[in-house]
Design a protein around this motif. Structure first.
Motif, PDB file in Angstrom:
ATOM      1  N   LEU A 169      -3.052  -1.878   5.300  1.00 16.29           N
ATOM      2  CA  LEU A 169      -1.830  -1.359   4.689  1.00 16.29           C
ATOM      3  C   LEU A 169      -0.747  -2.397   4.880  1.00 16.29           C
ATOM      4  O   LEU A 169      -0.673  -3.051   5.925  1.00 16.29           O
ATOM      5  CB  LEU A 169      -1.391  -0.053   5.355  1.00 16.29           C
ATOM      6  CG  LEU A 169      -2.338   1.126   5.257  1.00 16.29           C
ATOM      7  CD1 LEU A 169      -1.841   2.269   6.127  1.00 16.29           C
ATOM      8  CD2 LEU A 169      -2.465   1.582   3.823  1.00 16.29           C
ATOM      9  N   LYS A 170       0.103  -2.536   3.879  1.00 17.02           N
ATOM     10  CA  LYS A 170       1.215  -3.476   3.964  1.00 17.02           C
ATOM     11  C   LYS A 170       2.479  -2.707   3.581  1.00 17.02           C
ATOM     12  O   LYS A 170       2.498  -1.991   2.584  1.00 17.02           O
ATOM     13  CB  LYS A 170       0.972  -4.643   2.999  1.00 17.02           C
ATOM     14  CG  LYS A 170       2.042  -5.692   3.030  1.00 17.02           C
ATOM     15  CD  LYS A 170       1.656  -6.970   2.295  1.00 17.02           C
ATOM     16  CE  LYS A 170       1.256  -6.770   0.874  1.00 17.02           C
ATOM     17  NZ  LYS A 170       1.100  -8.021   0.121  1.00 17.02           N
ATOM     18  N   ILE A 171       3.496  -2.861   4.376  1.00 16.08           N
ATOM     19  CA  ILE A 171       4.760  -2.197   4.074  1.00 16.08           C
ATOM     20  C   ILE A 171       5.396  -2.898   2.890  1.00 16.08           C
ATOM     21  O   ILE A 171       5.577  -4.120   2.889  1.00 16.08           O
ATOM     22  CB  ILE A 171       5.691  -2.196   5.300  1.00 16.08           C
ATOM     23  CG1 ILE A 171       5.050  -1.368   6.419  1.00 16.08           C
ATOM     24  CG2 ILE A 171       7.068  -1.656   4.927  1.00 16.08           C
ATOM     25  CD1 ILE A 171       5.798  -1.410   7.727  1.00 16.08           C
ATOM     26  N   LYS A 172       5.706  -2.118   1.884  1.00 16.96           N
ATOM     27  CA  LYS A 172       6.334  -2.648   0.674  1.00 16.96           C
ATOM     28  C   LYS A 172       7.836  -2.658   0.896  1.00 16.96           C
ATOM     29  O   LYS A 172       8.438  -1.637   1.189  1.00 16.96           O
ATOM     30  CB  LYS A 172       5.959  -1.754  -0.513  1.00 16.96           C
ATOM     31  CG  LYS A 172       6.476  -2.237  -1.834  1.00 16.96           C
ATOM     32  CD  LYS A 172       6.004  -1.293  -2.941  1.00 16.96           C
ATOM     33  CE  LYS A 172       6.534  -1.718  -4.277  1.00 16.96           C
ATOM     34  NZ  LYS A 172       6.098  -0.796  -5.336  1.00 16.96           N
ATOM     35  N   PRO A 173       8.466  -3.822   0.756  1.00 13.89           N
ATOM     36  CA  PRO A 173       9.922  -3.873   0.960  1.00 13.89           C
ATOM     37  C   PRO A 173      10.629  -2.989  -0.065  1.00 13.89           C
ATOM     38  O   PRO A 173      10.194  -2.863  -1.206  1.00 13.89           O
ATOM     39  CB  PRO A 173      10.285  -5.336   0.708  1.00 13.89           C
ATOM     40  CG  PRO A 173       9.004  -6.079   0.626  1.00 13.89           C
ATOM     41  CD  PRO A 173       7.913  -5.099   0.364  1.00 13.89           C
ATOM     42  N   SER A 174      11.717  -2.369   0.386  1.00 11.62           N
ATOM     43  CA  SER A 174      12.499  -1.572  -0.553  1.00 11.62           C
ATOM     44  C   SER A 174      13.189  -2.521  -1.530  1.00 11.62           C
ATOM     45  O   SER A 174      13.458  -3.670  -1.209  1.00 11.62           O
ATOM     46  CB  SER A 174      13.522  -0.713   0.183  1.00 11.62           C
ATOM     47  OG  SER A 174      14.478  -1.541   0.816  1.00 11.62           O
ATOM     48  N   LYS A 175      13.463  -2.025  -2.712  1.00  6.30           N
ATOM     49  CA  LYS A 175      14.084  -2.868  -3.749  1.00  6.30           C
ATOM     50  C   LYS A 175      15.429  -3.425  -3.284  1.00  6.30           C
ATOM     51  O   LYS A 175      15.802  -4.527  -3.621  1.00  6.30           O
ATOM     52  CB  LYS A 175      14.231  -2.096  -5.056  1.00  6.30           C
ATOM     53  CG  LYS A 175      12.893  -1.806  -5.689  1.00  6.30           C
ATOM     54  CD  LYS A 175      13.064  -1.071  -6.992  1.00  6.30           C
ATOM     55  CE  LYS A 175      11.744  -0.549  -7.437  1.00  6.30           C
ATOM     56  NZ  LYS A 175      11.158  -0.891  -8.553  1.00  6.30           N
TER      57      LYS A 175
END
Length: 181
Positions: A169-175
């Motif tokens: 799993l990779k944390i997706k940066p917030s926009k």
């Protein structure tokens, strides 16, 4: 930041019941922004898991569709089957619209769902995308399960059968935190 989970045979205390073992072995990882991963090394007894594996492998109408990735058509690198509750919005990903089977078409899937709901009380799931990886060359690429049909705060459950595999799993940066690309 990325997380790696590897399912291994859980060492259970024979004096404890299954529910106590599951609570002891549960691992919770806070991903921030109200998201978390709850990891259970084993929620299905070994002998039952092989029965489910055999059913899934031999009774599910697996499909390996052509999808569009970065504007190019390619054969999806895994087999899939989609199951959805009545009235659920049609799933579309990478230009592919899978046929939605009913939960009633595959009764053992309801049994697996009941097991998941027992360890995650209060959860709700509206569909199931089965994935079968035949070997080391089959995979699913980095993606976000952010289709509108899952709602604004989706719950995703993943149950694995068969060979041991890594689950990343990779944390997706917030926009708002992304800088120039």
């Amino acid at each position: 930041m990325s997380l790696r989970f590897r399912a291994k045979e859980a060492k259970a205390n024979p004096d404890d019941d299954d529910e106590k073992n599951q609570k002891k072995q549960r691992m919770v990882v806070d991903l921030g922004n109200g998201s978390e991963v709850i990891y259970f090394p084993r929620i299905i007894k070994m002998e039952d898991s092989w029965k489910f594996f055999d059913y899934l492998n031999n009774r599910i109408p697996w499909n390996r569709p052509t999808i569009r990735v970065f504007g190019r058509s390619c054969l999806q690198p895994r087999d899939t089957c989609y199951v959805a509750g009545e009235g659920v919005t049609q799933l579309i990903y990478s230009g592919y619209r899978p046929h939605p089977y009913s939960w009633d078409d595959f009764p053992p899937l309801k049994d697996i769902l009941d097991i998941v709901l027992k360890v995650l009380p209060g959860s709700r799931f509206n569909s199931l995308l089965l994935n079968r990886y035949k070997g080391g060359n089959d995979y699913v690429g980095w993606h976000a399960d952010d289709e509108k049909l899952y709602g604004s705060t989706p719950e995703i459950a993943s149950v694995s059968f068969g060979c041991e595999r890594d689950f990343f799993l990779k944390i997706k940066p917030s926009k708002s935190s992304q800088g120039p690309i």
